[in-house]
Structure formats: structure tokens, C-alpha cells
Write a protein that holds these residues in place. Structure first.
Motif, short mmCIF file in Angstrom:
data_model
loop_
_atom_site.label_atom_id
_atom_site.label_comp_id
_atom_site.label_asym_id
_atom_site.label_seq_id
_atom_site.Cartn_x
_atom_site.Cartn_y
_atom_site.Cartn_z
N PRO A 4 78.40 -67.55 -41.31
CA PRO A 4 78.66 -67.31 -42.73
C PRO A 4 78.65 -68.63 -43.50
O PRO A 4 78.85 -69.70 -42.94
N THR A 5 78.42 -68.55 -44.79
CA THR A 5 78.68 -69.68 -45.68
C THR A 5 80.04 -69.43 -46.28
O THR A 5 80.29 -68.36 -46.86
N LEU A 6 80.95 -70.37 -46.11
CA LEU A 6 82.30 -70.26 -46.66
C LEU A 6 82.37 -71.23 -47.84
O LEU A 6 82.01 -72.40 -47.70
N GLU A 7 82.87 -70.74 -48.96
CA GLU A 7 82.79 -71.57 -50.17
C GLU A 7 83.90 -71.23 -51.15
O GLU A 7 84.28 -70.08 -51.30
N ASN A 8 84.41 -72.26 -51.81
CA ASN A 8 85.29 -72.09 -52.96
C ASN A 8 84.88 -73.12 -54.01
O ASN A 8 83.81 -73.72 -53.90
N GLU A 9 85.72 -73.36 -55.01
CA GLU A 9 85.36 -74.28 -56.07
C GLU A 9 85.19 -75.72 -55.58
O GLU A 9 84.47 -76.49 -56.18
N ARG A 10 85.85 -76.08 -54.47
CA ARG A 10 85.86 -77.47 -54.01
C ARG A 10 84.86 -77.77 -52.91
O ARG A 10 84.29 -78.85 -52.83
N ASN A 109 90.19 -81.46 -47.01
CA ASN A 109 90.49 -80.84 -45.71
C ASN A 109 91.34 -79.59 -45.87
O ASN A 109 91.15 -78.61 -45.16
N LYS A 110 92.26 -79.59 -46.81
CA LYS A 110 93.09 -78.40 -47.04
C LYS A 110 92.21 -77.23 -47.49
O LYS A 110 92.41 -76.09 -47.06
N ASN A 111 91.23 -77.51 -48.33
CA ASN A 111 90.30 -76.47 -48.76
C ASN A 111 89.46 -75.95 -47.59
O ASN A 111 89.22 -74.75 -47.47
N ILE A 112 89.03 -76.87 -46.73
CA ILE A 112 88.28 -76.49 -45.53
C ILE A 112 89.11 -75.55 -44.67
O ILE A 112 88.64 -74.47 -44.27
N LYS A 113 90.34 -75.95 -44.39
CA LYS A 113 91.19 -75.15 -43.51
C LYS A 113 91.52 -73.80 -44.12
O LYS A 113 91.58 -72.79 -43.42
N PHE A 114 91.72 -73.75 -45.44
CA PHE A 114 91.99 -72.47 -46.07
C PHE A 114 90.83 -71.50 -45.86
O PHE A 114 91.03 -70.35 -45.44
N LEU A 115 89.62 -71.96 -46.14
CA LEU A 115 88.45 -71.09 -45.98
C LEU A 115 88.30 -70.61 -44.55
O LEU A 115 87.98 -69.45 -44.29
N GLU A 122 91.02 -62.73 -42.08
CA GLU A 122 90.72 -61.63 -42.99
C GLU A 122 89.34 -61.00 -42.77
O GLU A 122 89.15 -59.84 -43.10
N THR A 123 88.40 -61.75 -42.23
CA THR A 123 87.07 -61.19 -41.97
C THR A 123 86.89 -60.86 -40.50
O THR A 123 86.53 -59.73 -40.16
N LEU A 124 87.16 -61.83 -39.64
CA LEU A 124 87.02 -61.58 -38.20
C LEU A 124 88.19 -60.78 -37.65
O LEU A 124 88.09 -60.21 -36.57
N ASN A 125 89.31 -60.76 -38.38
CA ASN A 125 90.53 -60.07 -37.95
C ASN A 125 91.02 -60.55 -36.58
O ASN A 125 91.42 -59.76 -35.74
N PHE A 126 90.96 -61.86 -36.38
CA PHE A 126 91.45 -62.43 -35.13
C PHE A 126 92.97 -62.46 -35.13
O PHE A 126 93.61 -62.42 -36.19
N ASP A 127 93.54 -62.46 -33.94
CA ASP A 127 95.00 -62.43 -33.78
C ASP A 127 95.63 -63.81 -33.86
O ASP A 127 96.80 -63.94 -34.21
N LYS A 128 94.85 -64.85 -33.51
CA LYS A 128 95.44 -66.18 -33.44
C LYS A 128 94.39 -67.25 -33.67
O LYS A 128 93.25 -67.12 -33.24
N VAL A 129 94.81 -68.31 -34.38
CA VAL A 129 94.00 -69.51 -34.54
C VAL A 129 94.78 -70.66 -33.92
O VAL A 129 95.97 -70.82 -34.18
#
Length: 190
Positions: A4-10, A109-115, A122-129
Motif C-alpha cells: 500500500p501507499t500510506l500517506e498523510n499531510e506530512r 518519525n511520529k507521522n511514519i509510525k502513526f500511518l 485498522e486495515t490488516l487487523n493484526f493483533d500485535k505490533v
């Protein structure tokens, strides 16, 4: 498996591969960028090997590597990836993150980690990171703790470094059921 391409304003995270890794050559040359990593990226050949390994893991469905593009400065900033993806147990690692020194402490980096966390939960619905950090890397440990990750234990002498040192690795985790609270507490305003 699609990346996927993950993107926000930053920031924009898009597939890292052999076609675009050259955008990172100058950043990868910066001294001490990955001093707490068992990887070597400071020459074009080393970086190419590093990216090829990430691509190989992608084809094995155990990693999703990204190139980081800082939209604020309109330039490539580094790399990150989902790794050690366990599709059966719904657990993955976020790591292999390095960004140029000029981007550190800017909120990138905070923006990276949020995405990445948002996509994992929320998309992969994984149980743990999970996050794995060299015990000596206090800056990264504090950053992961600020994300709301909990220290789950320390693996003693588990990773051989380039210089022959066997590091201890701190294991941090965030559970899916913790994500909504973390998202509101740590990432409000995103």
C-alpha cells in the motif's frame, strides 16, 4: 501481496525497491545513521544489498518495505518497513527505520509510525505490533515508549552486530485492543 501507499499531510510511504532506492544513497552515507543496527547501508553497494534483502522478504510475504518521502521538505528522507510478518498469528514488527539527521526531531518519525500502526491495526487487523531496539539505543527506546509501546522483555546477546558485538535487544509491543487509546492519547490531532 500488494504494497500500500500510506500517506498523510506530512509523509508518504511508498514501496521501496530496486527502482527507487537510489534516492536514498546520499542520506544513507550519513555517519552513525544505523549505528545500532546489524545492517550496513553507507555505500551504494551496501544499500543495494540492504534493499534487495527487503525485496526478497517482500516476495516471501514476511516484509513490506517503504521509502519515506517528507512532503514538508519535498524530499526523500529514509526508509522503514513492516517485517517478520506472521500472517497466521497476526503479529508483525515495525522497524528497520532510518531517516536522515536533518529529519530527526521534526515529527516525521511520529507521522511514519502513526500511518504504520493505523494500517497494521485498522486495515490488516493484526493483533500485535512489535518493535525491537538495541538496549543501548536510548533515543529509539524513548521514542517507542512515547508511542505507548510496552517493554515486554530483553533478549540477551541475540543479535550479532557488524563489529562483532552481540547486542541485547529490547522487545516492545502494542496490542490491537490498546490502539484506540494510544491513537487518542499519542496521536491526537492527526
Amino acid at each position: 501481496m500488494q504494497i500500500p501507499t500510506l500517506e498523510n499531510e506530512r509523509v508518504k510511504l511508498s514501496v521501496l525497491g530496486m527502482s527507487n532506492y537510489k534516492h536514498l544513497i546520499e542520506i544513507a552515507k550519513q555517519p552513525h545513521l544505523v549505528q545500532f543496527s546489524p545492517s550496513k547501508i553507507d555505500t551504494p553497494d551496501n544499500l543495494k544489498e540492504y534493499v534487495q534483502e527487503a525485496v526478497d522478504c517482500f516476495y516471501k510475504k514476511t516484509a513490506i518495505p517503504f521509502v519515506v518521502f517528507d512532503k514538508q521538505t519535498n524530499t526523500y528522507a529514509g526508509s522503514t518497513r513492516f517485517g517478520q510478518i506472521n500472517w497466521h498469528n497476526k503479529v508483525l514488527h515495525i522497524g528497520w527505520t532510518w531517516i536522515g539527521t536533518q529529519f530527526q526531531g521534526t515529527g516525521l518519525n511520529k507521522n511514519i509510525k502513526f500511518l504504520m500502526l493505523q494500517y497494521a491495526f485498522e486495515t490488516l487487523n493484526f493483533d500485535k505490533v512489535e518493535f525491537r531496539v538495541d538496549e543501548r539505543n536510548m533515543r529509539s527506546r524513548k521514542a517507542v515508549e512515547k508511542l505507548g509501546a510496552k517493554l515486554e522483555g530483553i533478549l540477551r546477546k541475540d543479535t550479532l552486530m557488524i563489529d562483532g558485538f552481540k547486542r541485547n535487544t529490547c522487545c516492545y509491543g502494542i496490542l490491537n485492543e490498546e490502539w484506540d487509546v494510544i491513537k487518542q492519547k499519542v496521536f491526537s490531532g492527526f
